[in-house]
Each structure stands twice: as C-alpha cells, then as structure tokens.
Design an enzyme around this catalytic site. Structure first.
Site, PDB file in Angstrom:
ATOM      1  N   HIS A   7      63.962  -2.307  20.507  1.00 58.80           N
ATOM      2  CA  HIS A   7      63.738  -2.555  21.929  1.00 58.80           C
ATOM      3  C   HIS A   7      62.817  -1.529  22.570  1.00 58.80           C
ATOM      4  O   HIS A   7      62.567  -0.467  22.052  1.00 58.80           O
ATOM      5  CB  HIS A   7      65.062  -2.633  22.710  1.00 58.80           C
ATOM      6  CG  HIS A   7      65.778  -1.336  22.900  1.00 58.80           C
ATOM      7  ND1 HIS A   7      66.857  -0.963  22.143  1.00 58.80           N
ATOM      8  CD2 HIS A   7      65.590  -0.331  23.786  1.00 58.80           C
ATOM      9  CE1 HIS A   7      67.307   0.211  22.540  1.00 58.80           C
ATOM     10  NE2 HIS A   7      66.538   0.627  23.533  1.00 58.80           N
ATOM     11  N   ARG A  11      63.030   1.679  33.451  1.00 61.67           N
ATOM     12  CA  ARG A  11      63.998   1.772  34.530  1.00 61.67           C
ATOM     13  C   ARG A  11      63.639   0.862  35.694  1.00 61.67           C
ATOM     14  O   ARG A  11      62.472   0.695  36.013  1.00 61.67           O
ATOM     15  CB  ARG A  11      64.100   3.215  34.994  1.00 61.67           C
ATOM     16  CG  ARG A  11      64.643   4.113  33.909  1.00 61.67           C
ATOM     17  CD  ARG A  11      64.716   5.560  34.386  1.00 61.67           C
ATOM     18  NE  ARG A  11      65.297   6.400  33.360  1.00 61.67           N
ATOM     19  CZ  ARG A  11      64.591   7.058  32.453  1.00 61.67           C
ATOM     20  NH1 ARG A  11      63.277   6.975  32.452  1.00 61.67           N
ATOM     21  NH2 ARG A  11      65.188   7.803  31.559  1.00 61.67           N
ATOM     22  N   GLU A  56      64.962  -3.642  27.246  1.00 59.17           N
ATOM     23  CA  GLU A  56      66.127  -3.059  27.903  1.00 59.17           C
ATOM     24  C   GLU A  56      65.695  -2.560  29.274  1.00 59.17           C
ATOM     25  O   GLU A  56      64.728  -1.811  29.396  1.00 59.17           O
ATOM     26  CB  GLU A  56      66.667  -1.884  27.085  1.00 59.17           C
ATOM     27  CG  GLU A  56      67.789  -1.139  27.764  1.00 59.17           C
ATOM     28  CD  GLU A  56      68.203   0.108  27.005  1.00 59.17           C
ATOM     29  OE1 GLU A  56      68.753   1.015  27.647  1.00 59.17           O
ATOM     30  OE2 GLU A  56      67.961   0.189  25.782  1.00 59.17           O
ATOM     31  N   ASN A  60      69.763   3.043  36.953  1.00 63.06           N
ATOM     32  CA  ASN A  60      70.520   4.262  37.230  1.00 63.06           C
ATOM     33  C   ASN A  60      71.114   4.109  38.616  1.00 63.06           C
ATOM     34  O   ASN A  60      70.393   3.949  39.603  1.00 63.06           O
ATOM     35  CB  ASN A  60      69.612   5.488  37.140  1.00 63.06           C
ATOM     36  CG  ASN A  60      69.172   5.748  35.722  1.00 63.06           C
ATOM     37  OD1 ASN A  60      69.965   5.699  34.803  1.00 63.06           O
ATOM     38  ND2 ASN A  60      67.898   5.993  35.530  1.00 63.06           N
ATOM     39  N   HIS A  75      51.520  -1.151  29.323  1.00 61.28           N
ATOM     40  CA  HIS A  75      52.044  -2.496  29.541  1.00 61.28           C
ATOM     41  C   HIS A  75      52.866  -2.960  28.350  1.00 61.28           C
ATOM     42  O   HIS A  75      52.830  -2.349  27.289  1.00 61.28           O
ATOM     43  CB  HIS A  75      50.904  -3.483  29.791  1.00 61.28           C
ATOM     44  CG  HIS A  75      50.005  -3.656  28.616  1.00 61.28           C
ATOM     45  ND1 HIS A  75      48.921  -2.841  28.387  1.00 61.28           N
ATOM     46  CD2 HIS A  75      50.025  -4.543  27.597  1.00 61.28           C
ATOM     47  CE1 HIS A  75      48.311  -3.215  27.270  1.00 61.28           C
ATOM     48  NE2 HIS A  75      48.961  -4.249  26.776  1.00 61.28           N
ATOM     49  N   GLU A 125      51.034  -7.872  30.114  1.00 60.36           N
ATOM     50  CA  GLU A 125      49.872  -8.597  29.608  1.00 60.36           C
ATOM     51  C   GLU A 125      50.328  -9.964  29.109  1.00 60.36           C
ATOM     52  O   GLU A 125      51.331 -10.075  28.407  1.00 60.36           O
ATOM     53  CB  GLU A 125      49.239  -7.815  28.462  1.00 60.36           C
ATOM     54  CG  GLU A 125      48.023  -8.468  27.853  1.00 60.36           C
ATOM     55  CD  GLU A 125      47.427  -7.627  26.727  1.00 60.36           C
ATOM     56  OE1 GLU A 125      46.327  -7.979  26.283  1.00 60.36           O
ATOM     57  OE2 GLU A 125      48.047  -6.645  26.291  1.00 60.36           O
TER      58      GLU A 125
END
Length: 139
Positions: A7, A11, A56, A60, A75, A125
């Site tokens: 992965h 954030r 992922e 937070n 990207h 992209e």
C-alpha cells in the site's frame, strides 16, 4: 527475501469526504479500517483481493489544518477506459481537473493523460488503458 508491495498511505482531514471521493468518484472499494486511539486508517483497493495493492488514508484525530505535502510527493496513478468521458464525469461531480486530457508522446509512444485533485489536494494521474507503457509492457 520475498518482498511484496501492499500500500501507499497519505493523510486526510475529513474521512467522509475522502471515502466518497475514492469510492463514488474513482470506483475503489473500501476494504478495511483500523481504529487507534489517535488515528483511523481506511484502506481502499480496486479489487477486493489480498493481492491487490491498496491506498491507505490516515485520519489523525487531532489534525485540523491541511497537511504540508512537501516537495517530494508527486502523484498516484490510475488507468481508465475512456479518459475524456471519465474526466467529464468527474468534473460534473465537482472534481478539480488539474490537467485536462491531452496526448503526450515519449519515445514514439502516445500517452493519453490527465490529472485530477482529491479533496485533500493530492494529485492523481489518470491514464487511458492501452496507452500506458512501462518498459516493454503496454497496459
């Protein structure tokens, strides 16, 4: 040593907004969540398979200001069947198109490419299927 890519993580500020974007606009499947005291991680994949690479997104809980992306992030990329129609549909849904569909020729090969922006400002992209060449492989 057996190594497997699983992965990429970045954030986010508003989970619902990001989940809507990746599931309803890009067609990814939400395949899991992990809840910690200070953060929640959301996992997305194009296919619900243990072998499918995931995205992922980490929220937070104490973060309320946009994150600095720095100058290292560029990207992530996805292929789509019809680049023009996909961009038109995304634009109608309010998605920012950072680079309208265009053709770029590199080493005699045409790439049909566009860039969109997710709700947190990350660039994505989009490449038309059949025009992506990595090494000797056309995807």
């Amino acid at each position: 040593m057996a190594t497997k890519y699983i992965h990429t993580c970045y954030r986010i500020l508003e989970p619902e907004r990001s989940i809507d974007f990746y599931v309803n606009k890009l067609g990814m499947k939400k395949v899991g969540e992990m809840h910690f005291d200070t953060a929640t991680n959301y996992f997305f994949a194009m296919e619900e398979s243990a072998d499918s690479p995931m995205l992922e997104l980490t929220h937070n809980h104490d973060q309320s200001e946009p994150y600095e992306m720095g100058n290292g992030y560029s990207h992530v990329a996805f292929t789509v069947d019809d680049l023009v129609a996909t961009c038109r549909s995304l634009e109608e849904q309010g998605v920012e198109i950072a680079l309208q569909p265009k053709t770029m020729t590199v080493e005699g090969h045409d790439y049909h490419i566009a860039f969109i922006v997710d709700p947190d400002g990350y660039r994505i992209e989009l490449l038309e299927t059949g025009t992506v060449k990595v090494g000797n492989i056309i995807q």
